[in-house]
Design a protein around this motif. Sequence first.
Motif, PDB file in Angstrom:
ATOM      1  N   HIS A   1      40.217 -18.902  57.653  1.00 52.29           N
ATOM      2  CA  HIS A   1      40.925 -19.577  58.517  1.00 52.29           C
ATOM      3  C   HIS A   1      40.948 -19.074  59.942  1.00 52.29           C
ATOM      4  CE1 HIS A   1      43.002 -20.699  54.828  1.00 52.29           C
ATOM      5  NE2 HIS A   1      43.331 -21.694  55.330  1.00 52.29           N
ATOM      6  N   ARG A   2      40.754 -19.977  60.880  1.00 49.51           N
ATOM      7  CA  ARG A   2      40.337 -19.840  62.227  1.00 49.51           C
ATOM      8  C   ARG A   2      41.992 -19.705  63.038  1.00 49.51           C
ATOM      9  NH1 ARG A   2      36.752 -17.350  64.101  1.00 49.51           N
ATOM     10  NH2 ARG A   2      34.980 -18.390  64.911  1.00 49.51           N
ATOM     11  N   HIS A   3      42.198 -18.597  63.719  1.00 47.92           N
ATOM     12  CA  HIS A   3      43.380 -18.414  64.226  1.00 47.92           C
ATOM     13  C   HIS A   3      42.985 -18.156  65.980  1.00 47.92           C
ATOM     14  CE1 HIS A   3      45.796 -17.866  60.841  1.00 47.92           C
ATOM     15  NE2 HIS A   3      44.955 -17.223  60.243  1.00 47.92           N
ATOM     16  N   THR A   4      43.899 -18.346  66.704  1.00 46.81           N
ATOM     17  CA  THR A   4      43.580 -18.308  68.313  1.00 46.81           C
ATOM     18  C   THR A   4      44.989 -17.347  68.803  1.00 46.81           C
ATOM     19  OG1 THR A   4      44.685 -20.225  69.078  1.00 46.81           O
ATOM     20  CG2 THR A   4      42.302 -19.946  68.772  1.00 46.81           C
ATOM     21  N   VAL A   5      44.665 -16.509  69.764  1.00 44.57           N
ATOM     22  CA  VAL A   5      45.699 -15.764  70.376  1.00 44.57           C
ATOM     23  C   VAL A   5      45.279 -15.755  71.976  1.00 44.57           C
ATOM     24  CG1 VAL A   5      44.701 -13.425  70.186  1.00 44.57           C
ATOM     25  CG2 VAL A   5      46.889 -13.726  70.332  1.00 44.57           C
ATOM     26  N   VAL A   6      46.213 -15.727  72.696  1.00 47.68           N
ATOM     27  CA  VAL A   6      46.284 -15.692  74.350  1.00 47.68           C
ATOM     28  C   VAL A   6      46.660 -14.124  74.599  1.00 47.68           C
ATOM     29  CG1 VAL A   6      46.793 -16.384  76.408  1.00 47.68           C
ATOM     30  CG2 VAL A   6      46.257 -18.183  74.754  1.00 47.68           C
ATOM     31  N   ARG A   7      45.719 -13.421  75.294  1.00 44.98           N
ATOM     32  CA  ARG A   7      45.871 -12.275  75.910  1.00 44.98           C
ATOM     33  C   ARG A   7      45.763 -12.010  77.256  1.00 44.98           C
ATOM     34  NH1 ARG A   7      49.327 -10.571  72.389  1.00 44.98           N
ATOM     35  NH2 ARG A   7      48.496 -10.110  70.308  1.00 44.98           N
ATOM     36  N   ASN A   8      46.554 -10.987  77.880  1.00 44.43           N
ATOM     37  CA  ASN A   8      45.987 -10.822  79.221  1.00 44.43           C
ATOM     38  C   ASN A   8      44.854 -10.351  79.304  1.00 44.43           C
ATOM     39  OD1 ASN A   8      48.670 -11.401  80.155  1.00 44.43           O
ATOM     40  ND2 ASN A   8      49.300  -9.335  80.039  1.00 44.43           N
ATOM     41  N   LEU A   9      44.040 -10.509  80.273  1.00 45.42           N
ATOM     42  CA  LEU A   9      42.631 -10.086  80.463  1.00 45.42           C
ATOM     43  C   LEU A   9      42.535  -8.441  80.299  1.00 45.42           C
ATOM     44  CD1 LEU A   9      40.376 -11.697  81.124  1.00 45.42           C
ATOM     45  CD2 LEU A   9      40.456 -10.991  83.622  1.00 45.42           C
ATOM     46  N   ASP A  10      41.618  -8.278  79.339  1.00 42.09           N
ATOM     47  CA  ASP A  10      41.412  -6.656  79.080  1.00 42.09           C
ATOM     48  C   ASP A  10      40.805  -6.105  80.490  1.00 42.09           C
ATOM     49  OD1 ASP A  10      40.930  -4.386  77.786  1.00 42.09           O
ATOM     50  OD2 ASP A  10      39.674  -5.146  76.338  1.00 42.09           O
ATOM     51  N   THR A  11      41.319  -5.012  80.801  1.00 44.26           N
ATOM     52  CA  THR A  11      41.009  -4.229  82.033  1.00 44.26           C
ATOM     53  C   THR A  11      39.648  -3.686  81.720  1.00 44.26           C
ATOM     54  OG1 THR A  11      42.449  -2.430  81.475  1.00 44.26           O
ATOM     55  CG2 THR A  11      43.340  -3.969  82.871  1.00 44.26           C
ATOM     56  N   ASP A  12      39.425  -3.197  80.215  1.00 46.14           N
ATOM     57  CA  ASP A  12      38.084  -2.631  80.049  1.00 46.14           C
ATOM     58  C   ASP A  12      36.832  -3.563  80.342  1.00 46.14           C
ATOM     59  OD1 ASP A  12      39.490  -0.424  79.490  1.00 46.14           O
ATOM     60  OD2 ASP A  12      39.628  -0.567  77.225  1.00 46.14           O
TER      61      ASP A  12
ATOM     62  N   PRO B   1      41.389 -18.744  85.814  1.00 45.23           N
ATOM     63  CA  PRO B   1      40.249 -17.661  86.388  1.00 45.23           C
ATOM     64  C   PRO B   1      40.394 -17.543  87.937  1.00 45.23           C
ATOM     65  CG  PRO B   1      39.506 -19.943  85.819  1.00 45.23           C
ATOM     66  CD  PRO B   1      40.604 -19.944  85.373  1.00 45.23           C
ATOM     67  N   GLY B   2      40.436 -16.603  88.296  1.00 41.54           N
ATOM     68  CA  GLY B   2      40.361 -16.263  89.685  1.00 41.54           C
ATOM     69  C   GLY B   2      41.845 -15.762  90.202  1.00 41.54           C
ATOM     70  N   THR B   3      42.745 -15.839  89.270  1.00 37.14           N
ATOM     71  CA  THR B   3      44.346 -15.509  89.896  1.00 37.14           C
ATOM     72  C   THR B   3      44.415 -14.059  89.097  1.00 37.14           C
ATOM     73  OG1 THR B   3      45.323 -16.494  87.863  1.00 37.14           O
ATOM     74  CG2 THR B   3      44.895 -17.755  89.906  1.00 37.14           C
TER      75      THR B   3
END
Length: 143
Positions: A61-72, A45-47
């Motif tokens: 089943h629970r899954h996770t994904v890492v995405r760039n911060l959504d600009t919306d 955060p903050g960068t």
Amino acid sequence: MLLGAVFLAIAVFGGCSATLQWQRAELIDDTGIRVTGVVSRIIDPGTKYQRQEISYPVDHHRHTVVRNLDTDLSHPKPGHRVCLEVARTHPGVVRMCGTRYPKGDDMYPVYILVTVFGTAGLLFVIGYLVTGARQTRRIGITA
């Protein structure tokens, strides 16, 4: 020779990467389902490299994904809900709802660049080999 090898490596990497993205998009288009994901945390955060970790359920089943911060989203916080499209057969293949990347129009320039780099790389390598063969033949004639 080194420059040719670098160009060929760029062409192979770019071609494989573009093809993989295209296949993943088609997989979501063919077997996609919509799920509601929840932002579980903000990474860095903050960068300017802020990313969000989103968890989502598929077939209980629970899954996770890492995405760039959504600009919306101005300032997403943990707990914020987001819409995701997930390939039912491969739940790790996911994109934000409404995202249509890659589009054919986006990918054609990539494939053109891959072709240019591949051709340039081949020409460098062939030129190096031909020059080496000529020098070897010339040395053999004068000796």
